[in-house]
Design an enzyme around this catalytic site. Sequence first.
Site, PDB file in Angstrom:
ATOM      1  N   GLY A  39      76.743  56.429  13.817  1.00 43.06           N
ATOM      2  CA  GLY A  39      77.903  56.576  14.525  1.00 43.06           C
ATOM      3  C   GLY A  39      78.860  57.179  13.776  1.00 43.06           C
ATOM      4  O   GLY A  39      79.669  56.985  15.176  1.00 43.06           O
ATOM      5  N   CYS A 248      63.010  47.864  43.948  1.00 36.39           N
ATOM      6  CA  CYS A 248      63.239  49.549  44.564  1.00 36.39           C
ATOM      7  C   CYS A 248      62.163  49.474  45.356  1.00 36.39           C
ATOM      8  O   CYS A 248      61.110  48.731  45.570  1.00 36.39           O
ATOM      9  CB  CYS A 248      62.437  50.107  42.854  1.00 36.39           C
ATOM     10  SG  CYS A 248      62.015  51.909  43.626  1.00 36.39           S
ATOM     11  N   CYS A 251      58.737  51.878  44.232  1.00 41.75           N
ATOM     12  CA  CYS A 251      58.303  51.541  43.975  1.00 41.75           C
ATOM     13  C   CYS A 251      58.188  50.329  43.349  1.00 41.75           C
ATOM     14  O   CYS A 251      57.164  48.993  42.487  1.00 41.75           O
ATOM     15  CB  CYS A 251      57.826  51.765  42.350  1.00 41.75           C
ATOM     16  SG  CYS A 251      59.170  51.412  41.093  1.00 41.75           S
ATOM     17  N   CYS A 273      65.017  53.101  42.183  1.00 42.33           N
ATOM     18  CA  CYS A 273      64.327  53.807  40.753  1.00 42.33           C
ATOM     19  C   CYS A 273      65.610  54.756  40.649  1.00 42.33           C
ATOM     20  O   CYS A 273      65.791  56.024  41.076  1.00 42.33           O
ATOM     21  CB  CYS A 273      63.756  53.875  39.971  1.00 42.33           C
ATOM     22  SG  CYS A 273      62.353  52.349  39.886  1.00 42.33           S
ATOM     23  N   CYS A 279      59.198  55.845  38.134  1.00 40.85           N
ATOM     24  CA  CYS A 279      59.572  55.237  39.779  1.00 40.85           C
ATOM     25  C   CYS A 279      58.280  56.309  39.802  1.00 40.85           C
ATOM     26  O   CYS A 279      56.896  55.165  40.353  1.00 40.85           O
ATOM     27  CB  CYS A 279      60.258  55.796  40.596  1.00 40.85           C
ATOM     28  SG  CYS A 279      60.342  54.946  41.759  1.00 40.85           S
TER      29      CYS A 279
END
Lengths: 285, 355
Positions: A39, A248, A251, A273, A279
């Site tokens: 980080g 979606c 899909c 998506c 997808c």
Amino acid sequence: MNAMPPLNHRDAAYNFAYLDEATKRMIRRAILKALAIPGHQIPFGAREMPLPYGWGTGGIQVTAAILGPRDVLKVIDQGADDTTNAVSIRAFFARVAGIATTTRTAEATIIQTRHRIPERPLTEGQVMVFQVPMPEPLFRLEPRLAETRRLHALGDYSLAQVKLYEDIARQGEAGTSYNHPVMVAGRYLMSPSPIPGFDNPKLHNSPAIMLFGAGREKKIYAVPPYTTVESLDFDDHPFRPMRAPHACSACGSTTSYLDEIIADDQGGRIYVCSDTDHCAENQGR
Amino acid sequence: MYVAVKGGEAAIEAAHAWLAERRRGDQSLAALTPEQIEQQLGLAVDRVMAEGSCYDRGLAALAIQQARGDLIEAAFLLRAYRNTLSRFAACEPVDTGAMRVQRRISATYKDLPGGQVLGPTFDYTHRLLDFALAAEGIEAPQEAEAAAGPMPRVTELLAREGLMARDAPDDGAPPPDLTREPLPFPTPRALRLQSLARGDEGFLLGMGYSTQRGYGNAHPFVAELRMGEVEVVLAPPELGFAISIGDITVTECQMVNQFAGSAEAPPQFTRGYGLTMGHGERKAMAMALVDRALMAPDLGEDATAPAQQAEFVLLHADNVEATGFVEHLKLPHHVDFQSELEKIRSIRARWEEQA
């Protein structure tokens, strides 16, 4: 696992992966340091790349530094393999490194991304490379870099905590919808790059290596595998990842992150998506 | 031996001759024509037209040639010429919604009615020097057709949902003219936009960039960037109806920004607006960022960053004004400087006495 994607033909006028070996070594050192201090932002001597600063040069330099001839590269922008920037960067590495490229998350060894983490869980040995526009998580609160460095050294993140408090007091929830800051290994506040808050939990304890490259701001940082990554929040106002409350249209997924598409002049909308590979996989390709 | 510099006339003549020689360069090479500049350095022409605030490709090309490619000098030439022309009317507001679009992209939606049109852009070119270009003989490929069909503005789609603040409607007042009147402060938005539209691209770029890096509270998205031809319509009072006087190319950018809301208004998006003559995406985008930053006081936001200070931005954005004052330092200043010399010697004498 599918058969290995075909290798591309490398442009011999350029060194492997464009950057010279000394530059790649300098970047690898920065990456190792970044992995050792999760980080924490490591400065590095970012180079001009043949696309503009801010278009992913940080990610491209990190990718160029870690890429080996047997790697399989996937590049996504907004989760999609077919967006212009993703297509352009993929073509760049196909040309200067001659490596195999793929659109399938499962096949990739390195995934360079802008703004998304794939829906499919990542595995050990995979490396996510993030293109980072603003590595400093405090920059909207404190634009002076010398001052933010002092705050990181002291672990003083009260500015971010107060901002979050003010957002909740004013509007009932956090103000950041993307790039919501995270605490890494309990020590450093980190910008997860502008991924939607929905993707933040995917950083937590991931088996994959997460590398973040900011070319214009000349910083590299990292999250090593299996490291705690917690989104900044309060005990009584826990972080809430959000997505559009739809399925979606392609899909039918009700769990993936969705793009909103304006379908007609009357402002009608459909949702699909944003992760195009996910997808396609759901639709059985 | 000391020789006083005297007699400006001969020196100026010699300098002009030298400048003309430098401008022409190697005489064994063919001279450029303004037509070549207009055709092949089109983006330089567009920039000079925008900063010179005069839409004339031929004159802009001539200015660039005369200025040896110094684009600020060229904008200066164009503005100086423009001031010799009489102003006879203001056109109707151009309708960019009816633009014949050559390029239109939205970064906020993946797809939208009218589609995304990449158009002639450097975006996604890899910046690798093309040595084949130096070797010449490259025939340009056939130009793609401009996109047809309606292209609703993205900001309008958001406004219809109530998520985007609407701009104030046209109040019918004649447009103010920055080139004829000094800028008042506080500056009405119409004048602010005029000032930004002719402002220096580099300066606005730096200002816009600073808002993205934390100096000012920008969360910008390009709702839409479009470039193409629009019709210029004039309604002469003696005719009583509007006539089309031609087409010009413009670049327009609508930038979406957050607004947290207030007691009077719910949280919604606000827009920054940029419009530039010719193809000038960088300028239009920077202008939209700065326009939005300058709205801070109107929206009750803290105005703490340079880009949010209207006086600072608007009084320094004009490159012809800026170059004049910076470059005036080249003029003789020996009288002022002599008085400074006397002053500092006098103060030092007292300082040395006390030491």
